[in-house]
Design an enzyme around this catalytic site. Structure first.
Site, PDB file in Angstrom:
ATOM      1  N   GLU A  67       0.815  -1.201   0.000  1.00 49.32           N
ATOM      2  CA  GLU A  67       0.000   0.000   0.000  1.00 49.32           C
ATOM      3  C   GLU A  67       0.859   1.265   0.000  1.00 49.32           C
ATOM      4  OE1 GLU A  67      -2.944  -1.212  -0.103  1.00 49.32           O
ATOM      5  OE2 GLU A  67      -4.019   0.682  -0.318  1.00 49.32           O
ATOM      6  N   ASP A  68       1.961   1.203   0.677  1.00 47.42           N
ATOM      7  CA  ASP A  68       2.714   2.422   0.961  1.00 47.42           C
ATOM      8  C   ASP A  68       4.029   2.580   0.215  1.00 47.42           C
ATOM      9  OD1 ASP A  68       0.733   3.049   2.673  1.00 47.42           O
ATOM     10  OD2 ASP A  68       1.787   2.492   4.501  1.00 47.42           O
TER      11      ASP A  68
END
Ligand code: MN
Length: 564
Positions: A67-68
């Site tokens: 996600e990051d």
């Protein structure tokens, strides 16, 4: 930030996962200013403490990486293999699951599919949620309540379903002050003294019990005072008109012994010392709760004739009650590492114990972790399904439920007048067996009434009851209308202290006698139902009353019916 637990494991795999996560989150910060890595570390530590396997702990460390950062699931597959990649992917899909009303149903459907394929996805997600709830005060205020609601309405029930009582209770308690801030303050203020008093009392009783048990050669592993959790206390209070004196398990005495025989023996010792309160003995060992909870519960008139609830269980039961399904992974690991069987030795009537039986079935099947996982996937969720309304609300029903069960769950009128259903957009017969993930739309027709035939396929007792009463009512109508004797109001309301008082005042001020009044709270929801029966009155009078009831804060829905 603590990595001590991680270092202690001495796992090259986990060290590698940690390094990758550390690098991926470099420079990133949590809302409270902590370096981001604190979060995956905390999640992984929880997963580890619940006894899950190394791959789960690695996936927990990596759960926010995709996600990051620019790292993809494919990168993780290359570095860490299929299993960890699958878990991370399952967790990555799960971003931003909002409460049912505002959410992207597709996301939730993916979530359900991901965790019903592998429960470890859900368990890691629960660890993620736990840490996020513990740091919720740093989130902007408008997001706090939404997040807390989602926790109380989706995650805590899921944890409960998994048998993870401790986690479920903790998630609810963390959410409580954000969802009902005033009620929370009221409760803390109200119970503090009583809590302390009760704890003092239980401490006084403790040595007496220890001595009596010793006299019967029972040496408990632990005896302690278990304080009821705030949110569950609050929900219980709502069912008892906020009367704290009616809560007998505010502080319960918990006795942990070595074997099932000792559980019953200890119970005998206690019942010999103090008379049990009739109707309060519950044998959850012989008949475990549906989520697997096992224990003996009894309530006795203890010293000074005070009421005391006692819970007796074995260490294994206690750990299972707290950890639920996660405990099985833990046992499996212990068995492997030390050959020490922590399982079910000493359980005499194995066949009678549902939970053990289920476990035995699983054990028969699994020679490996993998096979066990498959057994869990099939068995654990087979008894519940999650389906969706066209507005993406999640409806939780027992397996085998039909569109009619669904319709009655939404509203009795929808159930009564349903003529057909569209499931995933397709016209479907009313006796169709719903599956998890189905989107269900009910087609209604005014004036339509349920038929006898529905009783053959409805699954929920709720629908069965309503179908029967609709049929009876119909018959009575055919016989001829008798004059109504009474009118019954049903008020669905958000649980709020003082709500009942406000409602009864309306009746008193209107000089209407109440013949009968009950209040019921579904312990899994934050709504309660108040039923009020009064002598029959005219339609305009009823309507005036309803307008007044609707003005009371907390009222969600008012309905009435005549009783003949
Ligand atoms: Mn996270």
């Amino acid at each position: 930030m603590s990595t001590a637990w991680l270092e202690k494991i001495h796992s090259p795999l986990l060290e590698k996962a940690y390094e990758v996560a550390l690098k991926a989150h470099e420079g990133e910060q949590r809302m409270n200013g902590d370096p981001y890595i604190v979060h995956p570390l905390a999640v992984a530590e929880a997963v580890h403490s619940w006894g899950l396997d190394e791959n789960s702990v690695a996936a927990a460390l990596l759960h926010d990486v995709v996600e990051d950062s620019s790292i993809t699931v494919e990168d993780i597959r290359k570095e860490f293999g299929d299993e960890i990649a699958f878990l991370v992917q399952g967790l990555t899909k799960l971003q931003n699951i909002a409460i049912p009303k505002n959410q992207d149903a597709e996301n939730l459907r993916k979530f359900i599919i991901a965790f019903s394929e592998d429960l470890r996805v859900l368990i890691i997600k629960l660890a993620d949620r736990l840490h996020n709830m513990r740091t919720l005060q740093f989130l902007p205020e408008e997001r706090q309540k939404l997040f807390a609601l989602e926790t109380a309405e989706i995650y805590a029930p899921l944890a409960y379903r998994l048998g993870m009582q401790k986690l479920s209770g903790e998630l609810e308690d963390l959410a409580f002050p954000y969802i009902h801030p005033e009620e929370y303050q009221w409760l803390i203020h109200e119970v503090k003294e009583t809590y302390e008093e009760r704890q003092e009392y239980v401490r006084k009783v403790l040595p007496l019990i220890e001595k009596a048990l010793a006299g019967h050669h029972i040496k408990p592993i632990a005896i302690d005072a278990r304080a009821k959790r705030y949110f569950s206390l609050y929900k219980k209070l709502l069912r008892h008109n906020m009367n704290l004196n009616e809560i007998h398990d505010l502080v319960a005495l918990r006795i942990i012994v070595k074997t099932v025989e000792e559980c019953y023996a200890a119970l005998g010792v206690i019942h010999a010392m103090w008379p049990p309160m009739p109707g309060r003995f519950k044998d959850y060992i012989a008949r475990p709760k549906p989520n697997g909870y096992r224990s003996l519960h009894t309530t006795v008139f203890c010293i000074d004739n005070k009421i005391l609830e006692v819970q007796i269980k074995t260490k294994e039961m206690h750990e299972e009650n707290e950890l639920g399904i996660a405990a099985h992974w833990a046992y499996e690991q212990v068995k492997k590492s030390s050959q020490k069987l922590m399982g079910w030795k000493g359980v005499k009537n194995k066949k009678e114990l549902m939970w053990v039986q289920q476990l035995q079935n699983w054990q028969k099947k699994f020679a490996s972790q993998e096979e066990f996982l498959n057994a869990v996937k099939v068995d654990f969720f087979k008894d519940r399904i999650f389906v969706f309304t066209p507005h993406n609300d999640v409806i939780d029903l027992p397996a085998g439920s039909t569109p009619v069960d669904f319709a009655y769950r939404i509203h009795s009128q929808i159930g009564d007048s349903c003529v057909g259903a569209r499931v995933n957009g397709k016209i479907t017969p009313l006796d169709y067996e719903l599956k998890s993930g189905d989107v269900v739309e009910i087609v209604t027709q005014k004036g339509k009434k349920p038929t006898e035939g529905w009783l053959r396929f409805v699954k929920t007792s709720e629908a069965r009851k309503k179908v029967k009463s609709a049929i009876n009512e119909n018959e009575r109508k055919l016989i001829g209308k008798a004059a109504p004797k009474a009118v019954e109001f049903k008020v669905v309301n958000a649980d709020r202290p003082g709500f009942l008082k406000d409602i009864t005042e309306i009746f008193a001020n209107s000089k209407i006698n109440i013949i009968y009044l009950t209040s019921e709270t579904d312990h899994r929801s934050t709504f309660s139902n108040v039923t009020i029966r009064c002598p029959a009155m005219s339609q305009p009078k009823i309507e005036t009353l309803i307008v007044k009831i609707k003005r009371v804060p907390g009222t969600k829905e008012v309905s009435y019916k005549f009783l003949r």
